[in-house]
Design a protein around this motif. Structure first.
Motif: not given
Length: 383
Positions: A293, A296-297, A300, A306-307, A309-311
């Motif tokens: 995560t 990905l953050l 991003e 990215a979605s 809803r990530l995180g």
């Protein structure tokens, strides 16, 4: 490569020096725990060029801490943007206001420091409507059953042998079970109980019953992925690089993915050395719930789609640790031995050998599984 070849190669280090890292691979796997190690093994067996990037060190039998001082040296604590301790230390504690998380940092991921229990989920777990339709209800166990079996075979998942002397703490768990009109079962655990080659052809030793599973096994008896899936991946051509912390993943010019990383080896991180990079056709993010995560953050922020809803929607894993003292009527031998000699009189056993199933009516929140445990020798002084 034959099993004998794997056995011979497993006596050597799995990780390579960083100067051997190539510019491009078919597959880059980020993380070397269960998800990363299995992915690396499967892709390597399929003939792909595979690179595994692990932020922690490669620790082998004899390297794991057995004293409080050694454990403190292997501890890193993160609070927000601040870190205390070495960034490649084995025990990675993320502290928060309402939730703290301990994860393993090393070649093998959290498999190095978990209890190694390998229970299949009961059928009712798949009744939750958040599962994909293809896995919901009875179909979940049916579809995943063959893959559970393959993992159990590779990980050597087996109950504590009935032919071995029952650990004192397991006897105490039996007395507790009788008090609530329940019985004790021996769950499958990822521990070896016979000397010899495992499913990957790697020679392992039988458990010595020292009780130090959760600070790392110094006897090559615990079936971490560093003893099976990772050697299997390397035997089929995968390359492993440690102390390599991935920062971002984003589309590369000309196709594929650009993976940027920093290396802690050689003290580069102390001098703010620039990030390095590798390109891959496929990237497998297997850096754990928090690690993947975070990557990905950061990605991003650099433009990766990215979605939203990530995180979000994190939770703990439902475990509760409880300690009792002087309530069983007899010693339980529940503290690991560290470097003390193991004798018939002081054996502890693997950290978990039994469980009491109090789930009652199937469904989430309907009961509990109670397992006994062992405090590792590195925490003896604190306890």
């Amino acid at each position: 490569m034959s099993a004998g070849d794997v056995t011979a190669s497993a006596s050597l280090a799995l990780a390579r020096p960083h100067h051997q890292l190539r510019e491009r691979y078919d597959v880059v796997v980020v993380g070397s725990g269960y998800g990363g190690a299995i992915a690396a093994s499967r892709f390597a067996r399929a003939g792909r060029t595979v690179c595994v990037l692990e932020r922690g060190r490669e620790l082998r039998a004899g390297d794991f801490p057995t004293s409080a001082l050694a454990a403190l040296r292997q501890l890193q604590v993160r609070r927000g943007m601040r870190r205390f301790g070495h960034e490649a230390a084995l025990f990675d504690l993320h502290t928060g206001d309402d939730l703290s998380v301990m994860v393993g940092c090393g070649l093998g991921g959290t498999s190095l420091i978990n209890a190694g229990v390998a229970l299949r989920p009961p059928d009712w777990v798949f009744d939750d409507d958040r599962w994909p339709t293809a896995l919901r209800g009875a179909r979940g166990s049916a579809e995943l059953g063959p893959y559970f079996a393959r993992a159990e075979a590779m990980l050597g998942s087996t109950p504590f042998p009935d032919t071995w002397r029952t650990p004192t703490k397991l006897v105490a768990l039996g007395r507790a079970a009788a008090g609530v009109d329940a019985t004790v079962r021996r769950p499958p655990i990822n521990v070896t109980f016979t000397d010899g080659p495992n499913a990957a052809g790697v020679y392992q030793r039988a458990c010595v019953l020292c009780g130090d599973c959760v600070t790392g096994c110094n006897h090559r008896a615990k079936n971490t992925v560093a003893e099976n899936y990772l050697p299997d991946a390397v035997a089929h051509g995968a390359e492993v690089y440690c102390e390599t912390a991935v920062r971002t993943v984003r589309p590369a010019d000309g196709g594929g993915w650009l993976v940027t990383f920093t290396t802690a080896a050689g003290g580069r991180s102390r001098f703010a050395a620039p990030s390095s990079f590798v390109v891959a056709d496929v990237v497998v993010l297997a850096a754990g719930t928090l690690g993947s995560t975070e990557i990905l953050l950061r990605s991003e922020r650099e433009g990766l789609a990215a979605s939203p809803r990530l995180g979000h929607r994190f939770s703990g894993n439902g475990d509760v640790l409880a300690f009792a003292y002087d309530v069983t009527g007899a010693p339980v031998r529940g503290i690991g031995l560290g470097r003390r000699a193991v004798t018939a009189e002081n054996t502890v056993g693997p950290v978990i050998t039994g469980m009491i199933d109090l789930t009652g009516t199937p469904g989430p929140g309907k009961g509990a599984l109670i397992e006994e445990g062992a405090i590792p020798a590195a925490l003896r002084a604190f306890m």
